[in-house]
Every structure is written in structure tokens, then in C-alpha cells.
Design a protein around this motif. Structure first.
Motif, PDB file in Angstrom:
ATOM      1  N   PRO A  11      40.869  46.403  43.596  1.00 37.96           N
ATOM      2  CA  PRO A  11      39.928  46.469  42.473  1.00 37.96           C
ATOM      3  C   PRO A  11      38.489  46.217  42.907  1.00 37.96           C
ATOM      4  CG  PRO A  11      41.835  45.086  41.965  1.00 37.96           C
ATOM      5  CD  PRO A  11      41.864  45.346  43.441  1.00 37.96           C
ATOM      6  N   GLU A  15      39.634  44.898  33.732  1.00 39.96           N
ATOM      7  CA  GLU A  15      39.939  44.782  35.162  1.00 39.96           C
ATOM      8  C   GLU A  15      41.143  45.638  35.509  1.00 39.96           C
ATOM      9  OE1 GLU A  15      42.839  40.929  35.754  1.00 39.96           O
ATOM     10  OE2 GLU A  15      40.659  40.567  35.790  1.00 39.96           O
ATOM     11  N   ILE A  16      41.092  46.199  36.718  1.00 40.65           N
ATOM     12  CA  ILE A  16      42.208  46.968  37.263  1.00 40.65           C
ATOM     13  C   ILE A  16      42.869  46.098  38.325  1.00 40.65           C
ATOM     14  CG2 ILE A  16      42.888  49.049  38.516  1.00 40.65           C
ATOM     15  CD1 ILE A  16      40.377  50.398  37.376  1.00 40.65           C
ATOM     16  N   VAL A  25      37.926  51.476  42.003  1.00 36.79           N
ATOM     17  CA  VAL A  25      39.207  51.091  42.584  1.00 36.79           C
ATOM     18  C   VAL A  25      39.451  51.931  43.839  1.00 36.79           C
ATOM     19  CG1 VAL A  25      40.506  52.740  41.153  1.00 36.79           C
ATOM     20  CG2 VAL A  25      41.666  50.743  42.108  1.00 36.79           C
TER      21      VAL A  25
END
Length: 242
Positions: free
Chosen positions: A213, A147-148, A88
Motif C-alpha cells: 500500500p 486504505e488498501i 498500490v
């Protein structure tokens, strides 16, 4: 032949340079060369911010003297997509926060190369040191997908057909004077009285940047510019017979 008046003749004589001043100037050139070389060495380190020593410390927020001559260049580095779910980057202001397991100190970085560490904690590994993301976010063992998101939310799913679940929120820290943080190593910084305390918020709110991301921020070292500066400094040093 006419002779110049004594006072004019004296003015035309070369001004001697004090030996101590010459040594000090040479020392500063050497320090600058080491700074540029150190920055070049870290030019491939994600989130690295180039730094330089100044001749003297600079004033703090109240105009008082700061004995630390280190100045950090906090300009944004280029963000590149990696495709890795744990990577990230921060677009804009802000730092990720981690807890140093050795000292329990909160430290700050622009490097978002996250990993799943002990007990499922998101962390960042630097050498032999593991620093845990703060606030802590734990990834369950049975998770297959993660997932970010841009707002800091960390979401996981047990499989492609399973429902996504939120397991935590990434916060960012900003500072009134981020260039006055203390350098710990190539990635991490710590708070000082000159930087001011951290201001915490979610990505995208107030002064905080947004998260990108599956991406990383490159070092903000311009290698071509740095090589030109290194050549210039070495030319100056050579002129002094070093």
C-alpha cells in the motif's frame, strides 16, 4: 616469387557481403536503437515494462510459431513508497485488472496509481482514457479515510473515530507466459493465445504477489545500462556508414 595455389588464393579473398543482407542487418540495428530509446522515454512511467523486438517470432507453448516479435521484460521494478492512499504496488507476480470503457475488454497492468473516478469507482487514468478497476470497487462519497491492505482488501472510514468498513477486494491475475501478453500502450497489456488465460486469485495466494500500500513500482528500465547499449548500437551503425 612463389604464387599461391589458385584454390588457396580464392580462400584468402574477402567474402563479399550481399547488399540485401547488409540492409537487413542495418534495419535490425535501427529497430534495436528505437527499442532502447522508447524504453528510456518511459523510464519514469510507474509499472512500465521494457520491451524489445526480436528478429523472428518465438514459439508458443506448444512449440508452434508466434508471428509477434515483441518480447516483454517482466522483471520486477523497484518499489517506492509514495504515501498516497490510492497508490498500490505488487511485490511479486500478478497484474491489476481493469475494464476498458471503449471496448469492454479486460486489460492488465502493473501500474497501481489509482484514482476515484466517475460514480466513486476506483480507476486508472491514462491520457484521456479512464479504465475502471475490475472487479469494480466503489468508494462512498462521505468517506474521509481509505486504505488498501496487503491482502487486497479496500477499507474506508467516514472519519478518524468511525469504524472501518470493507468495500471490496482487489484481485490479481497471473499468466503461464506473461511475457507473451500483447502490448496496448505504456501501461496496459491484453491476453493472447500465447500468454494463456488469466488465473485469478487474491494477493498472497498461490502464484500471486502481495500488495504494497501507498507505494508504486518503478519502470524496470536500467537507464545507465540502456545508455551504454544505445552507445554500442550507434557505434555499430556508424561502422556501416549510416
Amino acid at each position: 616469387m612463389k604464387f599461391l595455389p589458385v584454390f588457396l588464393f580464392v580462400l584468402l579473398l574477402p567474402v563479399p557481403v550481399h547488399a540485401e543482407e547488409m540492409r537487413e542487418y542495418t534495419r535490425l540495428i535501427e529497430r534495436q536503437i528505437l527499442d532502447v530509446m522508447s524504453n528510456l522515454v518511459q523510464s519514469r512511467t510507474p509499472g512500465f515494462k521494457q520491451r524489445f523486438h526480436e528478429e523472428e517470432g518465438y514459439p508458443d507453448l506448444n512449440g508452434e510459431g508466434n508471428p509477434d516479435p515483441m518480447r516483454i521484460d517482466m522483471r520486477q521494478g523497484v518499489i517506492v513508497r509514495t504515501g498516497r492512499p490510492f497508490d498500490v504496488a505488487i511485490q511479486g507476480d500478478g497484474f491489476l485488472m481493469f475494464t476498458d470503457g471503449r471496448t469492454n475488454e479486460i486489460v492488465y497492468t502493473r501500474c497501481g496509481s489509482l484514482e476515484v473516478g466517475p460514480n466513486g469507482n476506483l480507476c486508472l487514468v491514462s491520457g484521456n482514457t479512464i479504465r475502471l478497476l475490475d472487479p469494480a470497487i466503489v468508494i462512498p462519497e462521505e468517506v474521509q479515510m481509505m486504505e488498501i491492505r496487503g491482502d487486497g482488501g479496500v477499507w474506508v472510514a467516514k472519519g478518524p473515530t468511525e469504524t472501518w468498513q470493507n468495500v471490496g477486494e482487489i484481485q490479481l491475475a497471473t499468466f503461464v507466459a506473461a511475457t507473451r501478453l500483447r502490448v496496448i500502450d505504456e501501461r496496459f497489456f491484453s491476453e493472447t493465445e500465447f500468454s494463456g488465460p488469466p488465473i485469478l486469485d487474491r494477493p498472497g495466494l498461490n502464484r500471486c504477489g502481495v500488495l504494497k500500500p501507498k507505494s508504486l513500482e518503478r519502470a524496470n528500465v536500467d537507464t545507465e545500462e540502456s545508455l551504454r547499449e544505445l552507445k554500442r548500437l550507434k557505434t555499430i551503425r556508424l561502422a556501416f556508414g549510416e
